[in-house]
Design a protein around this motif. Structure first.
Motif, PDB file in Angstrom:
ATOM      1  N   GLN A  37      41.999  36.348  44.195  1.00  0.00           N
ATOM      2  CA  GLN A  37      42.411  37.520  43.413  1.00  0.00           C
ATOM      3  C   GLN A  37      43.849  37.383  42.914  1.00  0.00           C
ATOM      4  O   GLN A  37      44.170  37.814  41.803  1.00  0.00           O
ATOM      5  N   LYS A  38      44.714  36.798  43.724  1.00  0.00           N
ATOM      6  CA  LYS A  38      46.124  36.657  43.362  1.00  0.00           C
ATOM      7  C   LYS A  38      46.386  35.366  42.567  1.00  0.00           C
ATOM      8  O   LYS A  38      47.530  35.035  42.287  1.00  0.00           O
ATOM      9  N   LYS A  39      45.306  34.645  42.245  1.00  0.00           N
ATOM     10  CA  LYS A  39      45.406  33.395  41.470  1.00  0.00           C
ATOM     11  C   LYS A  39      46.360  32.401  42.127  1.00  0.00           C
ATOM     12  O   LYS A  39      47.158  31.724  41.471  1.00  0.00           O
ATOM     13  N   ILE A  40      46.285  32.328  43.444  1.00  0.00           N
ATOM     14  CA  ILE A  40      47.127  31.402  44.206  1.00  0.00           C
ATOM     15  C   ILE A  40      46.428  30.046  44.270  1.00  0.00           C
ATOM     16  O   ILE A  40      45.255  29.962  44.630  1.00  0.00           O
ATOM     17  N   THR A  41      47.147  29.000  43.892  1.00  0.00           N
ATOM     18  CA  THR A  41      46.616  27.647  43.999  1.00  0.00           C
ATOM     19  C   THR A  41      46.770  27.227  45.447  1.00  0.00           C
ATOM     20  O   THR A  41      47.892  27.125  45.953  1.00  0.00           O
ATOM     21  N   ALA A  42      45.654  27.009  46.122  1.00  0.00           N
ATOM     22  CA  ALA A  42      45.679  26.661  47.542  1.00  0.00           C
ATOM     23  C   ALA A  42      45.226  25.217  47.719  1.00  0.00           C
ATOM     24  O   ALA A  42      44.121  24.855  47.305  1.00  0.00           O
ATOM     25  N   ILE A  43      46.084  24.408  48.297  1.00  0.00           N
ATOM     26  CA  ILE A  43      45.770  23.012  48.589  1.00  0.00           C
ATOM     27  C   ILE A  43      45.564  22.900  50.093  1.00  0.00           C
ATOM     28  O   ILE A  43      46.494  23.119  50.871  1.00  0.00           O
ATOM     29  N   ALA A  44      44.350  22.594  50.477  1.00  0.00           N
ATOM     30  CA  ALA A  44      43.987  22.524  51.896  1.00  0.00           C
ATOM     31  C   ALA A  44      44.286  21.124  52.420  1.00  0.00           C
ATOM     32  O   ALA A  44      43.484  20.207  52.249  1.00  0.00           O
ATOM     33  N   TRP A  45      45.450  20.959  53.058  1.00  0.00           N
ATOM     34  CA  TRP A  45      45.813  19.631  53.551  1.00  0.00           C
ATOM     35  C   TRP A  45      44.834  19.130  54.608  1.00  0.00           C
ATOM     36  O   TRP A  45      44.680  17.924  54.798  1.00  0.00           O
ATOM     37  N   ASP A  46      44.143  20.042  55.283  1.00  0.00           N
ATOM     38  CA  ASP A  46      43.193  19.643  56.317  1.00  0.00           C
ATOM     39  C   ASP A  46      41.892  19.081  55.739  1.00  0.00           C
ATOM     40  O   ASP A  46      41.050  18.587  56.480  1.00  0.00           O
ATOM     41  N   LEU A  47      41.730  19.137  54.428  1.00  0.00           N
ATOM     42  CA  LEU A  47      40.527  18.599  53.786  1.00  0.00           C
ATOM     43  C   LEU A  47      40.813  17.394  52.900  1.00  0.00           C
ATOM     44  O   LEU A  47      39.914  16.881  52.234  1.00  0.00           O
ATOM     45  N   ILE A  48      42.051  16.917  52.896  1.00  0.00           N
ATOM     46  CA  ILE A  48      42.413  15.758  52.075  1.00  0.00           C
ATOM     47  C   ILE A  48      41.940  14.491  52.778  1.00  0.00           C
ATOM     48  O   ILE A  48      42.324  14.214  53.913  1.00  0.00           O
ATOM     49  N   ARG A  49      41.074  13.729  52.075  1.00  0.00           N
ATOM     50  CA  ARG A  49      40.523  12.492  52.622  1.00  0.00           C
ATOM     51  C   ARG A  49      41.070  11.289  51.877  1.00  0.00           C
ATOM     52  O   ARG A  49      41.329  11.357  50.683  1.00  0.00           O
ATOM     53  N   ASN A  50      41.185  10.188  52.594  1.00  0.00           N
ATOM     54  CA  ASN A  50      41.582   8.946  51.930  1.00  0.00           C
ATOM     55  C   ASN A  50      40.330   8.228  51.428  1.00  0.00           C
ATOM     56  O   ASN A  50      39.208   8.731  51.567  1.00  0.00           O
ATOM     57  N   LYS A  51      40.510   7.039  50.835  1.00  0.00           N
ATOM     58  CA  LYS A  51      39.364   6.336  50.245  1.00  0.00           C
ATOM     59  C   LYS A  51      38.332   5.883  51.286  1.00  0.00           C
ATOM     60  O   LYS A  51      37.208   5.574  50.947  1.00  0.00           O
ATOM     61  N   ASN A  52      38.716   5.871  52.564  1.00  0.00           N
ATOM     62  CA  ASN A  52      37.792   5.513  53.642  1.00  0.00           C
ATOM     63  C   ASN A  52      37.073   6.726  54.222  1.00  0.00           C
ATOM     64  O   ASN A  52      36.338   6.607  55.197  1.00  0.00           O
ATOM     65  N   GLY A  53      37.328   7.906  53.654  1.00  0.00           N
ATOM     66  CA  GLY A  53      36.682   9.121  54.137  1.00  0.00           C
ATOM     67  C   GLY A  53      37.362   9.731  55.354  1.00  0.00           C
ATOM     68  O   GLY A  53      36.824  10.644  55.972  1.00  0.00           O
ATOM     69  N   LEU A  54      38.544   9.224  55.701  1.00  0.00           N
ATOM     70  CA  LEU A  54      39.276   9.745  56.858  1.00  0.00           C
ATOM     71  C   LEU A  54      40.267  10.818  56.420  1.00  0.00           C
ATOM     72  O   LEU A  54      40.639  10.895  55.250  1.00  0.00           O
ATOM     73  N   TYR A  55      40.698  11.631  57.359  1.00  0.00           N
ATOM     74  CA  TYR A  55      41.625  12.724  57.093  1.00  0.00           C
ATOM     75  C   TYR A  55      43.006  12.365  57.659  1.00  0.00           C
ATOM     76  O   TYR A  55      43.325  12.729  58.789  1.00  0.00           O
ATOM     77  N   PRO A  56      43.834  11.655  56.891  1.00  0.00           N
ATOM     78  CA  PRO A  56      45.101  11.153  57.445  1.00  0.00           C
ATOM     79  C   PRO A  56      46.078  12.247  57.852  1.00  0.00           C
ATOM     80  O   PRO A  56      46.825  12.074  58.813  1.00  0.00           O
ATOM     81  N   LEU A  57      46.097  13.370  57.160  1.00  0.00           N
ATOM     82  CA  LEU A  57      47.031  14.436  57.532  1.00  0.00           C
ATOM     83  C   LEU A  57      46.582  15.145  58.810  1.00  0.00           C
ATOM     84  O   LEU A  57      47.419  15.523  59.638  1.00  0.00           O
ATOM     85  N   VAL A  58      45.278  15.289  58.984  1.00  0.00           N
ATOM     86  CA  VAL A  58      44.770  15.882  60.230  1.00  0.00           C
ATOM     87  C   VAL A  58      45.096  14.955  61.396  1.00  0.00           C
ATOM     88  O   VAL A  58      45.527  15.405  62.457  1.00  0.00           O
ATOM     89  N   ARG A  59      44.940  13.660  61.173  1.00  0.00           N
ATOM     90  CA  ARG A  59      45.268  12.694  62.228  1.00  0.00           C
ATOM     91  C   ARG A  59      46.753  12.769  62.576  1.00  0.00           C
ATOM     92  O   ARG A  59      47.124  12.792  63.746  1.00  0.00           O
ATOM     93  N   ALA A  60      47.598  12.802  61.552  1.00  0.00           N
ATOM     94  CA  ALA A  60      49.044  12.882  61.801  1.00  0.00           C
ATOM     95  C   ALA A  60      49.393  14.141  62.587  1.00  0.00           C
ATOM     96  O   ALA A  60      50.199  14.101  63.524  1.00  0.00           O
ATOM     97  N   MET A  61      48.781  15.249  62.236  1.00  0.00           N
ATOM     98  CA  MET A  61      49.040  16.500  62.960  1.00  0.00           C
ATOM     99  C   MET A  61      48.535  16.398  64.398  1.00  0.00           C
ATOM    100  O   MET A  61      49.164  16.933  65.320  1.00  0.00           O
ATOM    101  N   GLY A  62      47.415  15.707  64.598  1.00  0.00           N
ATOM    102  CA  GLY A  62      46.898  15.497  65.951  1.00  0.00           C
ATOM    103  C   GLY A  62      47.834  14.642  66.793  1.00  0.00           C
ATOM    104  O   GLY A  62      48.031  14.893  67.982  1.00  0.00           O
ATOM    105  N   GLU A  63      48.422  13.619  66.170  1.00  0.00           N
ATOM    106  CA  GLU A  63      49.383  12.771  66.868  1.00  0.00           C
ATOM    107  C   GLU A  63      50.599  13.592  67.300  1.00  0.00           C
ATOM    108  O   GLU A  63      51.069  13.482  68.436  1.00  0.00           O
ATOM    109  N   ILE A  64      51.076  14.422  66.386  1.00  0.00           N
ATOM    110  CA  ILE A  64      52.224  15.282  66.706  1.00  0.00           C
ATOM    111  C   ILE A  64      51.864  16.246  67.823  1.00  0.00           C
ATOM    112  O   ILE A  64      52.610  16.400  68.797  1.00  0.00           O
TER     113      ILE A  64
END
Length: 185
Positions: A53-80
């Motif tokens: 409704q507010k026309k907010i562009t939302a980028i879900a970093w938890d759904l960003i996959r690399n070319k191998n189908g892995l989620y590198p940002l989720v992994r990095a957050m898990g490491e932290i």
């Protein structure tokens, strides 16, 4: 540095680790950009509706996959998260409300025992941090392939078990710290 919560959410671009609450989305400006975990499968639909409704562009970093189908940002957050939970546990153990003990081990003193529930990324990095401090680590997971993988990744034999109530209960009885590292899916 901004100390007012309202001002933070009035920015044109907002970076956030945790998914936004409905209250936070209401504070955001129309047309803003949000980079955040959105956890679409479990997030309250009212939040997503309000973002739209507010026309907010939302980028879900938890759904960003690399070319191998892995989620590198989720992994990095898990490491932290794995590293940080051990630091927090050490702080709590040594503080006023804790056992006034040091996490890990030194010569001539019993090492701390840490039980980790989950052999994924968070569990692996919690184990690495714990072992680095000299603690004895026990890892539980019901996925045998994860238990094998964590031993290979850690480069040494480590105590592991599937989730058997009597074995887990016994480990928790003597543990100085228990870390929950199961993924919520």
């Amino acid at each position: 540095i901004i100390h007012e919560r309202k001002q933070v959410f009035e920015a044109g671009m907002i970076f956030k680790v945790e998914p936004p609450s409905l209250e936070e989305v209401k504070l955001m400006e129309r047309g803003a950009t949000l980079v955040s975990a959105l956890q679409l499968g479990i997030k309250n639909k009212d939040v997503l509706t309000k973002l739209s409704q507010k026309k907010i562009t939302a980028i879900a970093w938890d759904l960003i996959r690399n070319k191998n189908g892995l989620y590198p940002l989720v992994r990095a957050m898990g490491e932290i998260a794995g590293n940080v939970c051990v630091l927090i546990a050490g702080n709590l153990l040594s503080g006023e409300m804790g056992k006034a003990s040091m996490l890990g081990g030194i010569s001539g003193v019993r090492s701390s025992e840490i039980v980790i529930l989950g052999a994924g990324t968070v569990g692996e990095f919690a184990a690495r941090a714990s072992m680095g401090l000299g603690a004895q680590v026990k890892i539980f997971d019901n996925r045998p392939h994860r238990l094998v993988r964590i031993q290979q990744n850690l480069g040494e034999r480590i105590w592991t078990s599937t989730l058997q109530p009597s074995v887990l209960n016994e480990a928790l009885q003597t543990a100085d710290v228990a870390i929950g590292a199961f993924r919520g899916d």
